[in-house]
Write a protein that holds these residues in place. Structure first.
Motif, PDB file in Angstrom:
ATOM      1  N   LEU A   1      40.412  40.718  32.924  1.00  0.00           N
ATOM      2  CA  LEU A   1      40.861  39.810  33.968  1.00  0.00           C
ATOM      3  C   LEU A   1      42.017  40.405  34.764  1.00  0.00           C
ATOM      4  CD1 LEU A   1      40.859  36.386  32.057  1.00  0.00           C
ATOM      5  CD2 LEU A   1      39.096  37.304  33.590  1.00  0.00           C
ATOM      6  N   PRO A   2      42.141  40.016  36.026  1.00  0.00           N
ATOM      7  CA  PRO A   2      43.267  40.494  36.845  1.00  0.00           C
ATOM      8  C   PRO A   2      44.604  40.100  36.238  1.00  0.00           C
ATOM      9  CG  PRO A   2      41.633  39.355  38.196  1.00  0.00           C
ATOM     10  CD  PRO A   2      41.247  39.126  36.772  1.00  0.00           C
ATOM     11  N   LYS A   3      45.582  41.002  36.382  1.00  0.00           N
ATOM     12  CA  LYS A   3      46.920  40.732  35.873  1.00  0.00           C
ATOM     13  C   LYS A   3      47.977  40.773  36.974  1.00  0.00           C
ATOM     14  CE  LYS A   3      46.008  42.290  31.158  1.00  0.00           C
ATOM     15  NZ  LYS A   3      46.386  43.238  30.070  1.00  0.00           N
ATOM     16  N   THR A   4      47.587  41.199  38.158  1.00  0.00           N
ATOM     17  CA  THR A   4      48.510  41.211  39.294  1.00  0.00           C
ATOM     18  C   THR A   4      47.856  40.471  40.456  1.00  0.00           C
ATOM     19  OG1 THR A   4      47.656  43.241  40.329  1.00  0.00           O
ATOM     20  CG2 THR A   4      49.316  43.498  38.576  1.00  0.00           C
TER      21      THR A   4
ATOM     22  N   ASP B   1      47.405  41.588  43.391  1.00  0.00           N
ATOM     23  CA  ASP B   1      46.508  42.512  44.092  1.00  0.00           C
ATOM     24  C   ASP B   1      45.146  42.577  43.405  1.00  0.00           C
ATOM     25  OD1 ASP B   1      48.423  43.101  45.999  1.00  0.00           O
ATOM     26  OD2 ASP B   1      49.123  44.927  45.000  1.00  0.00           O
ATOM     27  N   GLU B   2      45.158  42.693  42.073  1.00  0.00           N
ATOM     28  CA  GLU B   2      43.899  42.721  41.324  1.00  0.00           C
ATOM     29  C   GLU B   2      43.159  41.392  41.475  1.00  0.00           C
ATOM     30  OE1 GLU B   2      45.568  45.714  37.774  1.00  0.00           O
ATOM     31  OE2 GLU B   2      45.123  43.600  37.359  1.00  0.00           O
ATOM     32  N   PHE B   3      43.905  40.322  41.497  1.00  0.00           N
ATOM     33  CA  PHE B   3      43.325  38.988  41.655  1.00  0.00           C
ATOM     34  C   PHE B   3      42.647  38.870  43.018  1.00  0.00           C
ATOM     35  CE2 PHE B   3      44.137  34.409  42.836  1.00  0.00           C
ATOM     36  CZ  PHE B   3      43.226  33.854  41.946  1.00  0.00           C
ATOM     37  N   TYR B   4      43.305  39.317  44.060  1.00  0.00           N
ATOM     38  CA  TYR B   4      42.734  39.302  45.405  1.00  0.00           C
ATOM     39  C   TYR B   4      41.427  40.095  45.438  1.00  0.00           C
ATOM     40  CZ  TYR B   4      42.054  40.746  50.266  1.00  0.00           C
ATOM     41  OH  TYR B   4      41.508  41.021  51.509  1.00  0.00           O
ATOM     42  N   ASP B   5      41.439  41.273  44.831  1.00  0.00           N
ATOM     43  CA  ASP B   5      40.241  42.115  44.837  1.00  0.00           C
ATOM     44  C   ASP B   5      39.062  41.420  44.146  1.00  0.00           C
ATOM     45  OD1 ASP B   5      41.626  44.103  46.151  1.00  0.00           O
ATOM     46  OD2 ASP B   5      42.095  45.240  44.333  1.00  0.00           O
ATOM     47  N   LEU B   6      39.329  40.722  43.051  1.00  0.00           N
ATOM     48  CA  LEU B   6      38.252  40.027  42.352  1.00  0.00           C
ATOM     49  C   LEU B   6      37.707  38.884  43.203  1.00  0.00           C
ATOM     50  CD1 LEU B   6      36.460  39.436  39.948  1.00  0.00           C
ATOM     51  CD2 LEU B   6      38.338  38.140  38.919  1.00  0.00           C
ATOM     52  N   LEU B   7      38.575  38.146  43.867  1.00  0.00           N
ATOM     53  CA  LEU B   7      38.106  37.050  44.716  1.00  0.00           C
ATOM     54  C   LEU B   7      37.230  37.572  45.849  1.00  0.00           C
ATOM     55  CD1 LEU B   7      41.223  34.688  45.015  1.00  0.00           C
ATOM     56  CD2 LEU B   7      39.379  34.648  43.333  1.00  0.00           C
ATOM     57  N   VAL B   8      37.581  38.727  46.392  1.00  0.00           N
ATOM     58  CA  VAL B   8      36.753  39.338  47.445  1.00  0.00           C
ATOM     59  C   VAL B   8      35.364  39.655  46.895  1.00  0.00           C
ATOM     60  CG1 VAL B   8      36.458  41.395  48.890  1.00  0.00           C
ATOM     61  CG2 VAL B   8      38.692  40.263  48.767  1.00  0.00           C
ATOM     62  N   ARG B   9      35.313  40.185  45.695  1.00  0.00           N
ATOM     63  CA  ARG B   9      34.018  40.495  45.083  1.00  0.00           C
ATOM     64  C   ARG B   9      33.210  39.217  44.836  1.00  0.00           C
ATOM     65  NH1 ARG B   9      33.853  44.036  40.016  1.00  0.00           N
ATOM     66  NH2 ARG B   9      31.673  44.069  40.717  1.00  0.00           N
ATOM     67  N   MET B  10      33.867  38.174  44.431  1.00  0.00           N
ATOM     68  CA  MET B  10      33.170  36.901  44.235  1.00  0.00           C
ATOM     69  C   MET B  10      32.580  36.399  45.550  1.00  0.00           C
ATOM     70  SD  MET B  10      35.610  34.721  41.654  1.00  0.00           S
ATOM     71  CE  MET B  10      35.689  35.061  39.888  1.00  0.00           C
ATOM     72  N   ARG B  11      33.299  36.584  46.610  1.00  0.00           N
ATOM     73  CA  ARG B  11      32.823  36.129  47.928  1.00  0.00           C
ATOM     74  C   ARG B  11      31.644  36.964  48.415  1.00  0.00           C
ATOM     75  NH1 ARG B  11      36.778  37.613  52.618  1.00  0.00           N
ATOM     76  NH2 ARG B  11      35.764  39.617  52.117  1.00  0.00           N
TER      77      ARG B  11
ATOM     78  N   ALA C   1      53.638  30.604  39.777  1.00  0.00           N
ATOM     79  CA  ALA C   1      54.249  31.346  38.670  1.00  0.00           C
ATOM     80  C   ALA C   1      54.141  32.845  38.873  1.00  0.00           C
ATOM     81  CB  ALA C   1      53.585  30.949  37.353  1.00  0.00           C
ATOM     82  N   ALA C   2      53.119  33.289  39.578  1.00  0.00           N
ATOM     83  CA  ALA C   2      52.984  34.716  39.870  1.00  0.00           C
ATOM     84  C   ALA C   2      54.138  35.225  40.730  1.00  0.00           C
ATOM     85  CB  ALA C   2      51.653  34.978  40.575  1.00  0.00           C
ATOM     86  N   PHE C   3      54.821  34.282  41.375  1.00  0.00           N
ATOM     87  CA  PHE C   3      55.953  34.628  42.231  1.00  0.00           C
ATOM     88  C   PHE C   3      57.278  34.215  41.591  1.00  0.00           C
ATOM     89  CE2 PHE C   3      52.152  34.495  44.678  1.00  0.00           C
ATOM     90  CZ  PHE C   3      52.269  35.534  45.585  1.00  0.00           C
TER      91      PHE C   3
ATOM     92  N   LEU D   1      49.556  35.961  36.387  1.00  0.00           N
ATOM     93  CA  LEU D   1      49.697  37.141  37.239  1.00  0.00           C
ATOM     94  C   LEU D   1      51.156  37.521  37.441  1.00  0.00           C
ATOM     95  CD1 LEU D   1      47.210  35.985  40.052  1.00  0.00           C
ATOM     96  CD2 LEU D   1      46.679  37.440  38.066  1.00  0.00           C
ATOM     97  N   THR D   2      51.346  38.769  37.801  1.00  0.00           N
ATOM     98  CA  THR D   2      52.644  39.241  38.282  1.00  0.00           C
ATOM     99  C   THR D   2      52.481  39.656  39.743  1.00  0.00           C
ATOM    100  OG1 THR D   2      52.189  41.503  37.540  1.00  0.00           O
ATOM    101  CG2 THR D   2      53.344  40.038  36.001  1.00  0.00           C
ATOM    102  N   SER D   3      53.603  39.898  40.404  1.00  0.00           N
ATOM    103  CA  SER D   3      53.576  40.293  41.810  1.00  0.00           C
ATOM    104  C   SER D   3      54.824  41.112  42.106  1.00  0.00           C
ATOM    105  CB  SER D   3      53.546  39.055  42.709  1.00  0.00           C
ATOM    106  OG  SER D   3      54.790  38.366  42.632  1.00  0.00           O
ATOM    107  N   GLU D   4      54.978  41.524  43.334  1.00  0.00           N
ATOM    108  CA  GLU D   4      56.191  42.250  43.723  1.00  0.00           C
ATOM    109  C   GLU D   4      57.423  41.363  43.617  1.00  0.00           C
ATOM    110  OE1 GLU D   4      56.745  42.875  48.051  1.00  0.00           O
ATOM    111  OE2 GLU D   4      54.724  42.010  48.251  1.00  0.00           O
ATOM    112  N   TYR D   5      57.220  40.031  43.625  1.00  0.00           N
ATOM    113  CA  TYR D   5      58.337  39.096  43.518  1.00  0.00           C
ATOM    114  C   TYR D   5      58.713  38.805  42.062  1.00  0.00           C
ATOM    115  CZ  TYR D   5      57.661  38.056  48.480  1.00  0.00           C
ATOM    116  OH  TYR D   5      57.562  38.141  49.847  1.00  0.00           O
ATOM    117  N   SER D   6      57.810  39.050  41.161  1.00  0.00           N
ATOM    118  CA  SER D   6      58.040  38.734  39.754  1.00  0.00           C
ATOM    119  C   SER D   6      57.269  39.709  38.881  1.00  0.00           C
ATOM    120  CB  SER D   6      57.605  37.293  39.451  1.00  0.00           C
ATOM    121  OG  SER D   6      57.762  37.002  38.087  1.00  0.00           O
ATOM    122  N   LYS D   7      57.972  40.668  38.300  1.00  0.00           N
ATOM    123  CA  LYS D   7      57.337  41.671  37.454  1.00  0.00           C
ATOM    124  C   LYS D   7      57.072  41.142  36.049  1.00  0.00           C
ATOM    125  CE  LYS D   7      57.625  44.727  40.734  1.00  0.00           C
ATOM    126  NZ  LYS D   7      56.406  45.120  41.482  1.00  0.00           N
TER     127      LYS D   7
END
Length: 546
Positions: A201-204, A206-216, A245-247, A335-341
Motif C-alpha cells: 500500500l502507498p505510504k506517502t 505521492d505514492e497514494f496519488y499514483d495509485l489513484l491515477v491507476r485506479m482511474r 493526518a498525512a499533513f 501517509l506521510t508528506s513533505e509537511y509531515s515525515k
C-alpha cells in the motif's frame, strides 16, 4: 401573538408535568426519604429492603425499559427497582431540558450522552445543586470504578469539571481495539488492488496519488468502462481525519501541539492538505459528488463496484459483499508528506461523558452508585451488553462436555442485534460501563458445537493495531470549559465551524482559488479566533495541572 416570559415558563412547567408524570419532584424530598434506604455492607443485594427510584433515558424504540430482562433480573439481584420515563431518542433532548428547567426531576439520568447532557448543562446544573457531586462518594461505593480511576488518572481529569466536581459518570472504551477509532476507517477494495497487482500500500502522498491515477485509468473493476471512482466520501466527514493526518494534523479545529493549542485550519499544513485534495478533485481522482451525495449514494456506488477507496465502519457495509470477503479489503495505510515525515493518525480518547447523573431528588446516591458500579467490571459489562442468562443466551454443553454460551431459541440468528435491543438499553445508546472483553469465554454460538470463528475480528484488530494504534495521537485531551468560557466562545465556535466547512468545499472543488488563502485566514482571525484559542489554552493548562 406575543407570549410573555412568565407564560412560557408556566407552559413549560405544565407540559413537563404532563409529559414526565411520575418522573419525580413530588411527595417527600430526598432528604426526608434517605433514612428509609438501608444499604447492605457489600455485594448483592445492595439494599436491605427493596427500594424504587425514578430513571430517565432515551429509548431507541425496540422495547420499553420496564420490559427489558436486563433491568428485571438486575432488580432481583440488587433490590433496586426503577420507574422509567423513556422518551424516544428523537425527543429525548427536549424532554430532558423540560425536566431540568421545571425541576420535575428523575433520580437518575441514564445514557443521555454528551450530545443530550451537554458540558454546559452538566456545569450549570451541577453548580446549581441539581446534580449530585459524586467525587467523595466514589471510593466507598464504587470499587470497580475506583480501581479504574486509580489506574488511569486521565479518566478522572476528563470527567472533573472546572469547579473540581464529578457530576456524571462516563462510558469507557477500554478493552476493544477499535475503541481508538475516531471515526470509521478507510478501506481499499482488495480485488481492485489485485487487478492492479498492488502488493504494497502507498505510504506517502505521492505514492497514494499514483495509485489513484491507476485506479482511474486501468479499469480495475474489469467492466471495460471508464466508470471507476478512486476515492469517495460524504462531505469529507470521514476521509478528512485520515488525509489531514498525512499533513501532520489530527483535528479539524483546535488541537494540541507540544502543549500549545493551535487551530489546524489556519496552518500551512492545512493549506497543503487543501492543495492536495484540490488536485485529486480536479483530476477526478476524488468523487465529483463528494460534497453533494448522501451515504446511500456512496453505498450504491460501492455495490456497483465503482469505488476503490472509501470510509465505513467495515468495508462490506459499502461494498455489499459478505463479511468473509472483507478480509481481502485492507485498511488505509497512513501517509506521510513533505509537511509531515512522521506517520500519525488521530485516535479517540475512548471516554464518553454524560452517561449517568444523579439528581438532588435521589434518596440514596450511595445505593445508585453501587448499582451502577457493577457495569464497570467485566462481568457487569458483559451483562449490560448481552443480558442475563435465558434472554439472549443460555448455557449448553457441547459434544466434548464443555459448557458454552449459545443463543436462545427465540433469537433470529440472521438479526441478533434487533433481539438484543429488546433485552438491554445498550443498543444504539452510550451507556455507563466499560467495554466487555472480547475473549473466548464470552463468545456466543448458534449451537453448542459451532466452531468459534474469530477470523474477521482478528483481521480488524490486527489492521487497527498496525495502521491506527501504532501511529495514534490524541488531538486534544477531553477538556471541560467553565460556563463563563462556554458563553464567551459558543457563537465563535458555531461561526468558525460553519465557515471552515464551507471554505473546505470551495477550496477543494476550485470554486474558491487557493490564491485567496490569506484572505481566508484573515476572515477566520476576525471571527474571534485569538480569544477562542486563549480560552482553550487556559483549559488545557488547567487540565495538565490536575
Amino acid at each position: 401573538m406575543k407570549v410573555t416570559k412568565f407564560a412560557k415558563v408556566l407552559s413549560g412547567v405544565m407540559i413537563s408535568t404532563m409529559v414526565l408524570a411520575g418522573c419525580g419532584g413530588s411527595g417527600d424530598k430526598a432528604s426526608d426519604k434517605k433514612d428509609d434506604v438501608k444499604l447492605t455492607e457489600s455485594g448483592f443485594p445492595i439494599v436491605e429492603e427493596e427500594v424504587s427510584f425514578k430513571m430517565m433515558g432515551p429509548n431507541v424504540g425496540l422495547a420499553e425499559w420496564k420490559d427489558m430482562p436486563v433491568f428485571q433480573e438486575y432488580a432481583k439481584k440488587t433490590g433496586i427497582n426503577f420507574e422509567f420515563t423513556t422518551p424516544p431518542v428523537a425527543d429525548f433532548s427536549t424532554k430532558l431540558n423540560l425536566a431540568l428547567a421545571s425541576g420535575d426531576l428523575p433520580d437518575v439520568i441514564y445514557a443521555a450522552g454528551n450530545s443530550n447532557l451537554t458540558d454546559t448543562m452538566v456545569i450549570e446544573y451541577g453548580e446549581q445543586g441539581t446534580f449530585v457531586a459524586l467525587e467523595d462518594l466514589i471510593d466507598e461505593n464504587m470499587p470497580n470504578f475506583s480501581k479504574i480511576l486509580k489506574e488511569n488518572d486521565t479518566i478522572r481529569r476528563s470527567i472533573t469539571t472546572p469547579d473540581g466536581h464529578i457530576y456524571t459518570l462516563p462510558s469507557l472504551a477500554m478493552n476493544e481495539p477499535t475503541a481508538v477509532w475516531p471515526r470509521g476507517p478507510m478501506w481499499y477494495r482488495g480485488d481492485w488492488l489485485e487487478a492492479l497487482n498492488v502488493t504494497e500500500l502507498p505510504k506517502t502522498t505521492d505514492e497514494f496519488y499514483d495509485l489513484l491515477v491507476r485506479m482511474r485509468d486501468e479499469d480495475p473493476n474489469g467492466n471495460g468502462q471508464k466508470d471507476e471512482i478512486p476515492l469517495t466520501d460524504v462531505k469529507m466527514e470521514s476521509t478528512r481525519p485520515w488525509l489531514m493526518a498525512a499533513f501532520g494534523l489530527t483535528n479539524f479545529g483546535v488541537q494540541e501541539q507540544d502543549g500549545k493549542v493551535i487551530y489546524a485550519p489556519t496552518t500551512e499544513n492545512y493549506k497543503g492538505y487543501l492543495e492536495f485534495m484540490n488536485k485529486l478533485y480536479s483530476e477526478k481522482l476524488l468523487d465529483q459528488e463528494v460534497f453533494s451525495q448522501a451515504d446511500e449514494q456512496k453505498k450504491a456506488k460501492g455495490q456497483k463496484n465503482q469505488i476503490g477507496l472509501f470510509p465505513d465502519w467495515f468495508s462490506y457495509f459499502t461494498t455489499g459483499k459478505e463479511e468473509k470477503d472483507a478480509l481481502n479489503d485492507p485498511m488505509f495505510q497512513p501517509l506521510t508528506s513533505e509537511y509531515s515525515k512522521e506517520t500519525v493518525v488521530p485516535i479517540s480518547a475512548g471516554i464518553s461523558r454524560g452517561t449517568f447523573a444523579i439528581t438532588k431528588e435521589a434518596a440514596s446516591p450511595e445505593a445508585l452508585l453501587r448499582w451502577i458500579d457493577y457495569f464497570y467490571g467485566d462481568e457487569g459489562a458483559f451483562y449490560i451488553n448481552k443480558g442475563p442468562e435465558g434472554a439472549l443466551w443460555e448455557w449448553a454443553e457441547n459434544s466434548e462436555g464443555e459448557k458454552v454460551r449459545v443463543y436462545t431459541e427465540n433469537v433470529d440468528l440472521a438479526n441478533v442485534e434487533d433481539t438484543r435491543g429488546t433485552i438491554t438499553p445498550a443498543y444504539g445508546l452510550t451507556v455507563p460501563n466499560i467495554d466487555y472483553k472480547n475473549t473466548e469465554d464470552l463468545y456466543i454460538r448458534g449451537n453448542a458445537d459451532d466452531e468459534m470463528d474469530t477470523t474477521f475480528t482478528d483481521f480488524i484488530n490486527s489492521e487497527t493495531e498496525e495502521k491506527i494504534t501504532a501511529n495514534g495521537q490524541l488531538p486534544m485531551p477531553l477538556l471541560y470549559l467553565s460556563k463563563d468560557e462556554i458563553d464567551q466562545i459558543k457563537d465563535t465556535q458555531t461561526d468558525l465551524s460553519t465557515y471552515i466547512e464551507q471554505m473546505e468545499a470551495k477550496f477543494i472543488t476550485g470554486v474558491e482559488p487557493l490564491s485567496n488563502w490569506d484572505k481566508y485566514v484573515d476572515t477566520v482571525n476576525s471571527m474571534g479566533l485569538e480569544k477562542y484559542l486563549e480560552i482553550y489554552q487556559k483549559a488545557l493548562d488547567n487540565y495538565n495541572k490536575q
